[in-house]
Structures are given as structure tokens and as C-alpha cells.
Design a protein around this motif. Structure first.
Motif, mmCIF file in Angstrom:
data_model
loop_
_atom_site.group_PDB
_atom_site.id
_atom_site.type_symbol
_atom_site.label_atom_id
_atom_site.label_comp_id
_atom_site.label_asym_id
_atom_site.label_seq_id
_atom_site.Cartn_x
_atom_site.Cartn_y
_atom_site.Cartn_z
ATOM 1 N N ASP A 110 0.842 -1.193 0.000
ATOM 2 C CA ASP A 110 0.000 0.000 0.000
ATOM 3 C C ASP A 110 0.883 1.251 0.000
ATOM 4 O O ASP A 110 1.656 1.466 0.927
ATOM 5 N N ARG A 112 0.389 4.204 0.653
ATOM 6 C CA ARG A 112 0.170 5.199 1.718
ATOM 7 C C ARG A 112 0.500 4.649 3.102
ATOM 8 O O ARG A 112 0.113 5.230 4.103
ATOM 9 N N PRO B 181 -7.499 6.042 2.540
ATOM 10 C CA PRO B 181 -6.290 6.843 2.306
ATOM 11 C C PRO B 181 -5.898 6.895 0.832
ATOM 12 O O PRO B 181 -5.409 7.910 0.360
ATOM 13 N N ASN B 182 -6.162 5.812 0.113
ATOM 14 C CA ASN B 182 -5.728 5.788 -1.280
ATOM 15 C C ASN B 182 -6.680 6.481 -2.237
ATOM 16 O O ASN B 182 -6.307 6.799 -3.358
ATOM 17 N N ALA B 185 -7.099 11.420 -2.279
ATOM 18 C CA ALA B 185 -6.600 12.434 -3.207
ATOM 19 C C ALA B 185 -7.637 12.780 -4.266
ATOM 20 O O ALA B 185 -7.984 13.955 -4.461
ATOM 21 N N ASP B 256 -7.388 21.397 -10.074
ATOM 22 C CA ASP B 256 -6.392 20.989 -11.072
ATOM 23 C C ASP B 256 -5.013 20.886 -10.453
ATOM 24 O O ASP B 256 -4.261 19.941 -10.722
ATOM 25 N N ARG B 259 -4.709 17.838 -8.387
ATOM 26 C CA ARG B 259 -4.605 16.639 -9.214
ATOM 27 C C ARG B 259 -3.196 16.515 -9.794
ATOM 28 O O ARG B 259 -2.609 15.439 -9.795
ATOM 29 N N LEU B 262 -0.972 15.256 -7.138
ATOM 30 C CA LEU B 262 -1.266 13.955 -6.539
ATOM 31 C C LEU B 262 -1.168 12.811 -7.525
ATOM 32 O O LEU B 262 -0.965 11.675 -7.139
ATOM 33 N N ILE B 269 4.243 12.566 -17.191
ATOM 34 C CA ILE B 269 3.997 13.032 -18.549
ATOM 35 C C ILE B 269 4.490 14.458 -18.719
ATOM 36 O O ILE B 269 5.174 14.786 -19.679
ATOM 37 N N SER B 270 4.150 15.307 -17.763
ATOM 38 C CA SER B 270 4.494 16.718 -17.958
ATOM 39 C C SER B 270 5.862 17.052 -17.388
ATOM 40 O O SER B 270 6.789 16.337 -17.443
ATOM 41 N N ARG C 126 0.764 22.137 -25.639
ATOM 42 C CA ARG C 126 0.528 22.390 -24.214
ATOM 43 C C ARG C 126 1.749 22.948 -23.520
ATOM 44 O O ARG C 126 1.668 23.430 -22.409
ATOM 45 N N ARG C 127 2.897 22.880 -24.141
ATOM 46 C CA ARG C 127 4.071 23.487 -23.530
ATOM 47 C C ARG C 127 4.452 24.794 -24.220
ATOM 48 O O ARG C 127 5.545 25.301 -24.030
ATOM 49 N N GLN C 139 -10.373 27.682 -19.090
ATOM 50 C CA GLN C 139 -10.536 27.847 -17.633
ATOM 51 C C GLN C 139 -11.449 29.022 -17.314
ATOM 52 O O GLN C 139 -12.347 28.915 -16.482
ATOM 53 N N ARG C 200 -11.842 21.330 -22.176
ATOM 54 C CA ARG C 200 -11.025 20.707 -21.151
ATOM 55 C C ARG C 200 -10.939 19.193 -21.360
ATOM 56 O O ARG C 200 -9.877 18.603 -21.275
ATOM 57 N N THR C 211 0.142 10.162 -25.444
ATOM 58 C CA THR C 211 0.999 9.293 -24.643
ATOM 59 C C THR C 211 0.719 7.814 -24.896
ATOM 60 O O THR C 211 1.363 6.964 -24.295
ATOM 61 N N THR D 59 10.145 17.361 -23.856
ATOM 62 C CA THR D 59 10.917 17.899 -22.746
ATOM 63 C C THR D 59 12.381 17.467 -22.788
ATOM 64 O O THR D 59 13.193 17.993 -22.044
#
Lengths: 271, 270, 319, 279
Positions: A110, A112, B181-182, B185, B256, B259, B262, B269-270, C126-127, C139, C200, C211, D59
Motif C-alpha cells: 500500500d 500510503r 487513504p488511497n 486524493a 487541477d 490533481r 497527486l 507526462i508533464s 501544451r508546452r 478555464q 477541457r 501518450t 521535454t
């Protein structure tokens, strides 16, 4: 603890047993039989390897043996007592004596929870504590178990993502050993690990099994790995056992053509 | 870049909550006091955002409006959270027929928009802050149930839940120690987004006169009042609209931002 | 075979949903308010008069019987009559359907047309600043209430510039140009908010495609980024757009109620609000039910159309 | 340095705060040569492959030189890079389950490789697709072409991806752990097929794997990577029989499970090599 003192069971009684189990998933046209009338007996002290490719039913079989899943038909037994179709609270004996290690520690720990809480989870369970000699969830026991798998005590406060792949699998092994089980079921425990880490984890498992006299059920797709840890091997294909026998016999003189094909397909280092 | 959402969102949200809290104790002018002699004053001193068609100080009214927004948001989101999350978790952890029943109920409610529910309630028992908040809350229950169910299913499919069973942990204990807990978020992210939606819905309802009754000031009613003088003083519609937009934007950005922080998958990805 | 079965199940669910929804609407409107007859006649009315009115309105019948009668009536197109004015609810609703249908229909049509390109830009760049602008626009669009957008559009295009009417409605048959000019601002107000929300989802759907392994495969055989994204992403994005659009339908319907109020359009929304103001519950429940039926039926159609779009669903290998 | 593929001092970084993914990798691949890239996860094998294909995420900051047939690829605009992909080089990925567009029939996806170049008409493309599917070992190419990806097994899908990669007879094929996700018996078939197709077309191959045995079966040369560096490279016979670098020695020792007697302790990399002493 002396392992011999705990196994006065007559040799005829298997520790874990599956009798004619079938496990069916889905319904109608999409019905899949993951297992078809499989019989298997695990005697105390045995080290059994279950080998097969994906879809052979090997993982399903051990999940049934551990009563984590129910057979569609047939029955599973522990120490000669039925464990299939029994409500969870009737499984205290099995739960405290049979523990598992899964393939991917990233999924089996887990994210967490701290290492300390993960390892002591079985000790905190009221159900497991039914068995009188389950150690209490004390700090001492935690340190003892961590040391037993070669982890430093200060790791108890870390989270799984702060550990390396090898350390994570050691945590999973520590959790399984915390309640002093009799049987360890390991489901592909090194398949998700890097080659460099694999050897360490296999060495650790071999040492623990030997030192504690554990009964081992080891599931793998890799016969070469099973050969190192097990004395008996079961080869599965499409939900049935195609061959079963002592390790040397099956590895050196396979009787079933599928086993032979499986052995031949394993690539060897050419040098 | 990844921090912008979180920081901007936190600042805006904190601003709205602060305005609302301060308005409980103090506003520059009485937000309900009609002063016919000071109608439609331009922004300046002492009325920093000017006065409206009744001569009420616009800034004071906006401060008091923030209070209603926070009230409605807390009640609506709290209700949705307390009902929706247990339902979603239960749906994921229970037998198939019960799960189907819960989620079908959620689907029906989903197609039943908050505003229609509020209109029904307003028609049946009369409009008030509470009917609006309850209607918005009830209408938000399915969103929480769905999110909680999806997240719980993901947790349920993980090997650590299997390991917990093998360790003798009961389903209820597993729900508390592993599932909650999981999924926390994603629930917070949903709560933040729902708060934004609750503000929009409340504004719409009070604009239509279907929420908090007068004389209590709300941003929606300020816009309704502004519409009455839109041909002569179109700028009257500006401030309450900006207040709504800033508050909603704040909660959306906060969601946002949470997210992004978390979700480790997005982080890669970013 | 699997498809036929799935459609049949979905239809059964739709019927169930309609029954539950109609029961809730009826219960809220008939049970919550207390004694309708008493309310109509006021506190001073004699018990005999109240009883007489109750009998005349059929309120003396058991609750479930009244519910069944109401549902049965709606199935044959009879929505009952207003307790207050005695006017058949259907006569009030039908002339107004066209206005709301145009408003909602046009907004729903325009929403994906705006959101798809905007979401694509937001995802691909997006970048870069283009993506940042598109994301920021979405937004902001999500944060502003549609009716405020309406007021702002009115203050610019009607009051400042004088290009378009600020309110009212002309039937299409009477004056097509006038019809169009009266609908531009309401439709725009509704579309901006809905498109911002959809953008969005389109963005994140395209980002997900970017991806995906299969997109990398497409790139490895020589697809350039945007053509490859359109070829291999659009169908996958279309699925999520369809889902979101189905869910947005509900939001658009209620958005339209508010927008009709801003622009004083004689649609179902203004009918509903007037009825609420007068506490004319027969009209309220009839109008709400019509809107709910529309939403539920269209959502069911969206679900069914999945069967056609996604081969994994179509061949029954994925549920 | 004038092979088919010449990589010189290739460096790749993802953001300033992370350790570089590649720290100056150099190697050369001759036409028709098969080079195996060996290393643990995170050693930079996949990044190397993606850098050659020009498919690194935005990136990534790339420096150094990658030359294909003498043409510099680092810094090449994506439009021109796209024209090379699928023509001068093809790629097979690790995960067959997700490598194909789930909403498109397999035949159409394979045909895209031809249609993208605008060379073929739809009619003879279909014929080509069926021929190619036959060549990658399908006995019923019609059925495969009309199937959706999810209706095929992992091994079948990987053969389809291989077909797409070799369609235009590129001079370089990159395989990134192409059989790792497959069962051993399926792996054996796919490796045989790859061997056959490479031999037939004479294409060079950059073959990435963590499995030394698989590399020894497919490749003539091997290159060992560790933390973004190349620690050793040479002919397969030398690398596996007489590794020079202690890390390679450790890797080879851990890979020879068949030499260990049951009950005996397995050799580990740390018996040969300590990471702390590296660099």
C-alpha cells in the motif's frame, strides 16, 4: 523456534490440497475455464514449483489454495479441513499459517503505508491472532522480521516509493514471514525485478525456506528459476496439469511434449 | 508551470473565504442599507467599487455575498461528499447487484440537473439558501459516488488488498486502512471542482430568485439588479460577475493543481 | 447479437429511469407542498369549499392512483391542467418547445465545433503559448456563469454597438433574419460556457492519445504529429466527447432556462419560472418532466451509439 | 565512422534537476549488422532508441550527433524526420497489447505504412498487406487483416507491428524489448521470425533487451549500458564469453542460472562490481 516441533502431521495428510477444482470466469459465450478439474496436494515440508505460461491457470490455482478466491466446483483443503465455501471467519487457521508474496511489490504494498505498518499488518489482525503463537505486533518483532530479510531498522518509517525494487520485494517477504507461517506461497516473486536484483531475492528466499523449514509453493513462468528453489514441479497448460514430478526428472527427462517444448524455448546464453 | 494552478487557486479560494469570514464581523457599509441619495455612484472613495441602483455599497454587498457562497458550497459539497463517497466505496466493494443498483440510481440523478431539482424544491416548499444548497448537494452526489467507486475499484484490483485479505484484515478494516487513504486524493480534487460548480449553480439560482431570499445580498441577485439598469449603467454587472468568476476559477484551479500534484502518472507526462 | 442485447438492456434501463424520475418529480410537486386545495383557496376558505375543490381537482384520490393517472395521461400527450387557471398544461408547453429546442440544439451543435479545435491546440502545444492561451480561455470560460456572459454580450453588442437585439424572439417562419439576430447572443452565451467545459475534456483526451503506445507506433511508421493525431486520435477522442456531450446536455438544458430569462425568450424556461413564481405545480411538473425525458432519452441514445463507434464494445469483448 | 548509423557523444537530459538519461553515448552500426543493447531498467537503452527514432518527448534536451546514412538527425525538423520513419527506419515496441490503434482494423493500420508514402493505390495495397501478413507467418492473412487488435493474441500483434516496421524495407530496424511481454514459447517463434526477416531483407538491427540470452540469440554484437553510459561493447562472442568490465561480468554471471546447482548460492552483480566504485 524449532520447525520440527510444529509438524507432527501424519505424512498422508497434505497441508494444502485441491480436489477437482474448476474455476470459471465470465458467462455465456465468453466463458473461460481458468482451471479444469485440477488435483494437487502439497505435503508438509514440500517445495513445489508451479510452472506455466500466461493463461495456464497457475496463479488462479494458488489463489484458490490460499482461499483468496472460490472454486466454481471442487474443493480446497487445509490440513484436511475444507477451506472452499467457508466464510472468512472460519479461515483463521489457514490465514495465520499460509502467507503470500506477490509478483509486483509496487502493487502489493500500500503506497500510503509505512514499511513498519505494512509488515505488522498481519500481526494486528484479530483473526490471525486466533492462533496462540502468532507474535504480537511489537517494535521488537518488527525489527526482528526486518533484520531477517536484510533490511535496516530505520526503513520502518519509509514509504514504499522511497525504496528500491529489491528492497520493496524484501518488505513484501517480511510481511509474509511476520506471523511465522508454515507455508509460503510466492507468485512470480522475481518476474517484475531487474536481473541484478533477482539473484538477491532468490538467495534470500532459499535461505529463509531452508532456515525456517517452510513449505514453499513457488509459481513461475521460468523453469530455470524454479529448478533452483524447488524439489517438485508441476507443469500447467490451459488450466490443467500436464506433468508433475520430481525436479530432476521433469527438468532432465520431460515426459510431456509441452514440457519439452517449454524447456526448449527458454533461450540460453550462447557464448 | 505545474505550481501556477495550485498557487493561483489557493490565493483565490483563500480570498473568497477570507472576504466571507470578515463580512461576518465587519463590512465597510451595511450591505443591505438602501441609501436613495447615493444611487449608482462610480468607484471611488469611500465606495471603492461604487454603489448600486439602490445606493448600497457594492464592495460590502460582494463581501456579504461571499459568505452565502461559502455557506452553500460547504453544505452542498459536504452533503455530496458524506453521501456520495460511502455509496461509491460500498458499490465498489459489494456484490454486483447492489453495486448495479447504486450506480443506476446515481446515473438517473446525474441526468437530473441541480438547477431543475432546486426549481422543483423552490416550487414545492419555497426558495431559501438551504433548498438551494441541498438541491446542489443532492445533484452532486452521483459525481462523488462515481469518482469514489472508480478509485475504489482501482484500489480493489491491487495486490495489496489481496495481501490484506491474506493477512486476515476484514473488509471494513481494509476500507478504512487501505481504501480511504488511497482514494482521498481524487476525492479532494472532486470536492474542489464541485465547490466551483456549486458556486455557479448558486449564482444561477439566486439570479432567478430561487435561492436565498432578499434582503440578504448574493452575487446572483446583484446581477439581476444590475440587469434592470443595464441600458443606463452596464458597468453594474461587472463586479459581481468578476467575483463569481474569480471564486469559481479559484476552486477549479485548486482542483487541477491538487490533481497535478497527486497524480504521479500525470507528473511523469508533464 | 451482443449489440442487440446491449441495446435492449439499455432500453429497459431507460424505461426504469423514466419511471423513477417521474415518480420523484410527482412526489416533490404533490406531496411536499401540503394541501394544494387549501393553498389555492387561502386560509379563510370553508372546509366544505376546500373539499369540493379537492374533489373537482381529483386530489381526493390516493397518491399512487393520481401518479398513475398523470403518467398515463402524459403517454397519450395529456399533461393535465393547471390547478390555478384550468388551462391544459400541454397548450402552454407545446408552443414554447420550438424556442427552447432551437436554443439548446444550436448550442449543442456549436459546442463541439468550438471545443475540438481549441482542445487540439491546447493539447498539442501544451508546452507553448498557443496551448497556454487555449487552456486559459477554457478555464475562464468555465468559471463565468452563462447568464453573466449574456449580460456582457448584451452590453457590448446591443447597447454599445447596437448590432443585435438585447431581448425578445421572432419565429423563424415570420422573419428568418430577425429570428437569427434574436438567437445569436443567447446561443453564443450558452455555447461559450459549454464549449469551455468540453475543451477541457477534449484537451485531456488528446493528451492521453499523445501518450498512447499506438500513437507512438503511428509516429514510428511516419505519421506527422497533427495528421497522425487526427487519424488515430479523433475516433478515440470522439468517444469521450460524445460521453461528455451527453452529460453536458443536462447542463445545457438548465443553462437554457437561465439564458431564456436573461434574453426574455418565450421558451420552456420562462414558462417554468413563471409557473414557479405562481406556484402553479401542474405546469412545473409537466415542464420539468418534459425536460427530464429529453435528457434521459438523449443520454440513452448516446450510450447506444457507443455500440457503433467502439469496436471493442461492438464485438462484445469489452463492457 | 561511416556506418549505416553513427552515434557520437549523444547526451539526453530531461530537465535540469534530473540526472542525465544519456551521458555521451557513441556507437556505430554497419549495414546489416545486429547490435544488442543490454542494461537494467533506467540504464538508457530505450532513450537511445527513441533518440535515434526522433520520438523522445518534447521535454528532452538532445545534444551530440546521430547520423543515418551520413545524414544528421539531431535537430532535424519533425516533418523531415517523419519522412524517414517507416522508410529508412522502423521500430517494434515492448508492449504488443497497446501498440495498435484499438479502433482500427489491423489490415488498415498496416496499409497506412504504404498509403502514407502515397506510392500505392488502395487495391494493390490490400494485396501487399496480405502478402506481408503471410510473410510474418500468418496462415490466414485475410482474417487477421479484418480483425481488430483486441481479437489477436500478444504474439500475433507483435508480428503485425513487425510487419508494419519492415513494410518499406528500411535499412534499420529498432526493436525495444520486443519479446519481453511474451510467453517463452511465443518469444521463440517471434525471435525466429525476426531472425528470418532480418536475414532476408539485410536490414541492420538495434535490439534492446535486458535478457542476455535473447541478445546472444539474435545479435552479432552487443553493447552494455549502465546509468546512461556505455561500459563495454564488442562482438557477442567476446562480451558473453570473456567480459572485461566487472559490471558485464556480473551481468553474465547472474544470467547463467543454468550453471548453478540447486541449493547453491546464486552469484550476484555485487560479487563482481560495486556501484559506489563506478564513476
Amino acid at each position: 523456534m524449532n520447525p520440527a516441533s510444529r509438524s507432527p502431521v501424519a505424512p498422508v495428510t497434505a497441508l494444502l490440497e485441491a480436489r477437482g477444482v474448476t474455476r470459471r470466469y465470465g458467462d455465456g459465450r465468453r466463458r473461460v475455464d481458468a482451471l479444469r478439474r485440477v488435483d494437487l496436494a502439497v505435503p508438509p515440508g514440500a517445495r513445489i514449483g508451479i510452472v506455466g505460461e500466461s493463461g495456464s491457470g497457475k496463479s488462479t490455482l494458488v489463489r484458490l489454495l490460499a482461499a483468496l478466491d472460490r472454486p466454481t466446483s471442487g474443493e480446497t483443503l487445509f490440513r484436511g479441513r475444507r477451506t472452499s465455501g467457508v466464510p472468512e471467519r472460519g479461515l483463521a487457521d489457514l490465514r495465520s499459517s499460509v502467507q503470500l508474496v506477490f509478483q509486483d511489490p509496487r502493487s502489493s504494498l500500500d503506497p500510503r503505508m509505512t514499511v513498519g505498518r505494512i509488515v505488522t499488518e498481519p500481526l494486528r489482525s484479530r483473526r490471525l491472532r486466533h492462533r496462540g503463537d502468532v507474535p504480537s505486533p511489537s517494535a521488537d518483532r518488527l525489527q526482528e522480521v526486518l533484520a531477517g530479510v536484510g533490511l535496516a531498522p530505520e526503513l520502518a518509517h519509509r514509504y514504499p516509493h522511497e525504496l528500491s525494487g529489491g528492497q520493496r520485494q524484501r518488505v513484501a517477504i517480511a510481511r509474509a514471514l511476520a506471523p511465522d507461517p508454515e507455508v509460503l506461497i510466492a507468485d512470480e516473486p522475481v518476474s517484475a525485478l531487474d536481473v541484478a536484483v533477482r539473484a538477491h531475492v532468490l538467495n534470500l528466499l532459499a535461505d529463509l525456506v531452508r532456515a525456517r523449514g517452510l513449505t514453499l509453493v513457488f509459481v513461475s513462468h521460468d523453469l530455470a528459476v524454479v529448478r533452483l528453489l524447488c524439489d517438485t514441479v508441476v507443469v500447467m497448460k490451459d488450466g490443467v496439469i500436464v506433468e508433475q514430478g520430481s525436479m530432476e526428472e521433469v527438468y532432465d527427462r520431460p515426459r510431456d511434449p509441452y514440457t519439452a517444448a517449454l524447456l526448449a524455448a527458454v533461450p540460453r546464453l550462447r557464448s | 508551470m505545474r505550481w501556477i494552478n495550485l498557487v493561483l487557486g489557493t490565493v483565490l479560494v483563500a480570498g473568497v473565504i477570507l472576504l466571507g469570514l470578515v463580512s461576518l464581523a465587519w463590512t465597510p457599509f451595511d450591505p443591505t442599507l438602501v441609501v436613495p441619495g447615493e444611487r449608482l455612484q462610480p468607484p471611488g472613495w469611500p465606495h471603492i467599487l461604487g454603489t448600486d441602483a439602490f445606493g448600497i455599497d457594492v464592495f460590502s454587498r460582494i463581501m456579504a455575498g461571499a459568505r452565502v457562497v461559502v455557506q452553500v458550497g460547504v453544505v452542498a459539497v459536504g452533503l455530496a461528499l458524506l453521501v456520495g463517497v460511502p455509496l461509491g466505496v460500498a458499490a465498489a466493494m459489494s456484490h454486483r447487484w447492489l453495486s448495479d443498483l447504486i450506480m443506476r440510481g446515481a446515473d438517473i440523478l446525474y441526468a437530473f440537473p441541480a438547477l431543475l431539482l432546486a426549481i422543483l424544491l423552490a416550487a414545492a416548499v419555497g426558495a431559501s439558501t438551504m433548498t438551494a444548497a441541498v438541491a446542489i448537494g443532492v445533484a452532486s452526489v452521483p459525481a462523488f459516488a462515481r469518482v469514489a467507486r472508480a478509485a475504489t475499484l482501482q484500489v480493489m484490483s491491487s495486490d495489496y488488498m489481496l495481501a490484506a485479505r491474506a493477512a486476515g484484515t476484514s473488509p471494513l478494516a481494509a476500507a478504512v486502512t487501505h481504501v480511504l487513504p488511497n482514494i482521498a486524493a481524487v476525492i479532494w480534487v472532486q470536492a474542489s471542482a464541485s465547490f466551483g460548480m456549486a458556486i455557479l449553480a448558486e449564482a444561477g439560482l439566486s439570479y432567478l430568485g430561487l435561492a436565498t431570499p432578499p434582503p440578504a445580498p448574493t452575487w446572483g441577485r446583484m446581477l439581476r439588479d444590475a440587469q434592470n439598469v443595464i441600458f443606463s449603467n452596464p458597468e453594474q454587472a461587472l463586479w459581481p460577475g468578476l467575483a463569481i468568476a474569480a471564486a469559481v476559477l479559484g476552486f477549479n484551479l485548486l482542483g487541477d493543481g491538487l490533481r497535478d500534484q497527486l497524480d504521479p502518472r500525470l507528473r511523469d507526462i508533464s | 447479437m451482443a449489440t442487440v442485447r446491449a441495446v435492449a438492456v439499455r432500453l429497459a434501463v431507460l424505461v426504469g429511469s423514466l419511471l423513477v424520475a417521474s415518480f420523484v418529480v410527482f412526489a416533490v410537486c404533490q406531496a411536499l407542498p401540503g394541501d394544494v386545495a387549501q393553498q389555492i383557496l387561502g386560509e379563510q376558505a370553508t372546509p366544505e369549499a376546500v373539499d369540493a375543490l379537492r374533489q373537482r381537482l381529483g386530489l381526493d384520490r390516493p397518491f399512487l392512483v393520481r401518479y398513475a393517472a398523470w403518467v398515463g395521461g402524459m403517454l397519450s400527450g395529456d399533461f393535465g391542467s393547471s390547478y390555478l387557471t384550468g388551462v391544459p398544461v400541454g397548450d402552454l408547453i407545446w408552443p414554447r418547445v420550438a424556442v427552447s429546442a432551437w436554443l439548446i440544439g444550436l448550442a449543442l451543435l456549436l459546442t463541439p465545433l468550438v471545443a475540438l479545435p481549441l482542445g487540439l491546440v491546447a493539447a498539442v502545444w501544451r508546452r507553448h503559448w498557443q496551448g497556454f492561451v487555449a487552456t486559459a480561455a477554457s478555464q475562464v470560460g468555465m468559471a463565468i456563469p452563462a447568464f453573466w456572459t449574456g449580460l456582457m454580450l448584451v452590453s457590448v453588442f446591443s447597447i454599445r454597438l447596437g448590432w443585435l437585439p438585447a431581448n425578445g424572439y421572432v419565429a423563424f417562419a415570420a422573419d428568418p433574419a430577425g429570428w437569427a439576430s434574436h438567437l445569436v447572443l443567447p446561443v453564443a452565451s450558452l455555447t461559450i460556457v459549454q464549449a469551455a467545459m468540453l475543451t477541457r475534456y477534449v484537451r485531456s483526451a488528446f493528451v492521453e492519445v499523445l501518450t498512447e503506445d499506438y500513437f507512438r507506433t503511428a509516429r514510428a511508421i511516419g505519421w506527422r504529429r497533427i495528421p497522425g493525431l487526427l487519424r488515430h486520435g479523433l475516433r478515440n477522442v470522439a468517444l469521450s466527447v460524445l460521453t461528455v456531450l451527453g452529460l453536458q446536455l443536462a447542463a445545457t438544458v438548465v443553462g437554457a432556462i437561465v439564458i431564456e430569462s436573461v434574453f426574455t425568450l418565450p421558451g420552456l424556461g420562462s414558462l417554468l419560472l413563471t409557473a414557479v413564481g405562481q406556484r402553479d405545480l401542474q405546469v412545473v411538473q409537466g415542464t420539468v418532466m418534459l425536460l427530464v425525458v429529453t435528457v434521459l432519452v438523449i443520454n440513452a441514445l448516446v450510450d447506444v451509439s457507443y455500440q457503433v463507434l467502439d469496436p471493442r464494445v461492438r464485438t462484445g469483448d469489452l463492457r | 565512422m561511416n556506418g549505416l548509423l553513427d552515434v557520437a557523444d549523444l547526451r539526453v537530459e530531461f530537465g535540469r534537476h534530473r540526472a542525465p538519461a544519456l551521458r555521451g553515448v557513441s556507437f556505430s552500426l554497419q549495414a546489416g549488422q545486429r547490435l544488442g543493447l543490454i542494461g537494467e531498467s533506467g540504464s538508457g537503452k530505450t532513450v537511445t532508441a527513441l533518440a535515434v527514432m526522433g520520438l523522445l518527448p518534447e521535454t528532452a534536451r538532445v545534444s551530440g550527433s546521430v547520423r543515418l546514412d551520413g545524414r544528421e538527425l539531431v535537430g532535424l525538423p519533425d516533418a523531415q524526420f517523419s519522412d524517414l520513419r517507416g522508410v529508412a527506419m522502423g521500430m517494434v515496441f515492448q508492449e504488443p497489447m497497446t501498440a495498435l490503434d484499438p479502433t482500427m482494423r489491423v489490415g488498415r493500420q498496416v496499409a497506412e505504412v504504404a498509403l502514407l508514402r502515397g506510392r500505392a493505390t488502395r487495391g494493390d495495397t490490400r494485396t501487399n498487406v496480405l502478402q506481408l501478413l503471410t510473410r510474418v507467418g500468418f496462415v490466414d492473412p485475410e482474417r487477421i487483416a479484418d480483425a481488430y487488435p483486441h481479437q489477436l493474441s500478444g504474439g500475433q500483434r507483435q508480428r503485425v507491428v513487425l510487419a508494419m516496421a519492415v513494410f518499406n524495407r528500411p535499412g534499420l530496424i529498432i526493436c525495444d524489448e520486443p519479446t519481453t511481454a511474451l510467453d517463452v514459447t511465443v518469444q521463440a517463434r517471434v525471435l525466429d521470425l525476426l531472425d528470418e526477416i532480418l536475414g532476408e531483407s539485410g536490414a541492420a538491427c538495434l535490439f534492446i533487451s535486458h535478457d542476455l540470452a535473447v541478445v546472444s540469440r539474435v545479435c552479432s554484437h552487443a553493447m552494455v549500458m549502465l546509468d546512461g553510459d556505455v561500459v563495454e561493447s564488442g562482438p557477442v562472442s567476446q562480451i558473453f564469453a570473456a567480459p572485461r568490465h566487472p559490471y558485464t561480468q556480473g551481468l553474465v554471471a547472474t544470467a547463467r542460472l543454468d550453471l548453478v546447482t540447486p541449493g547453491e548460492r546464486l552469484p550476484t552483480i555485487e560479487d563482481y562490481f560495486r556501484r559506489e566504485d563506478f564513476r
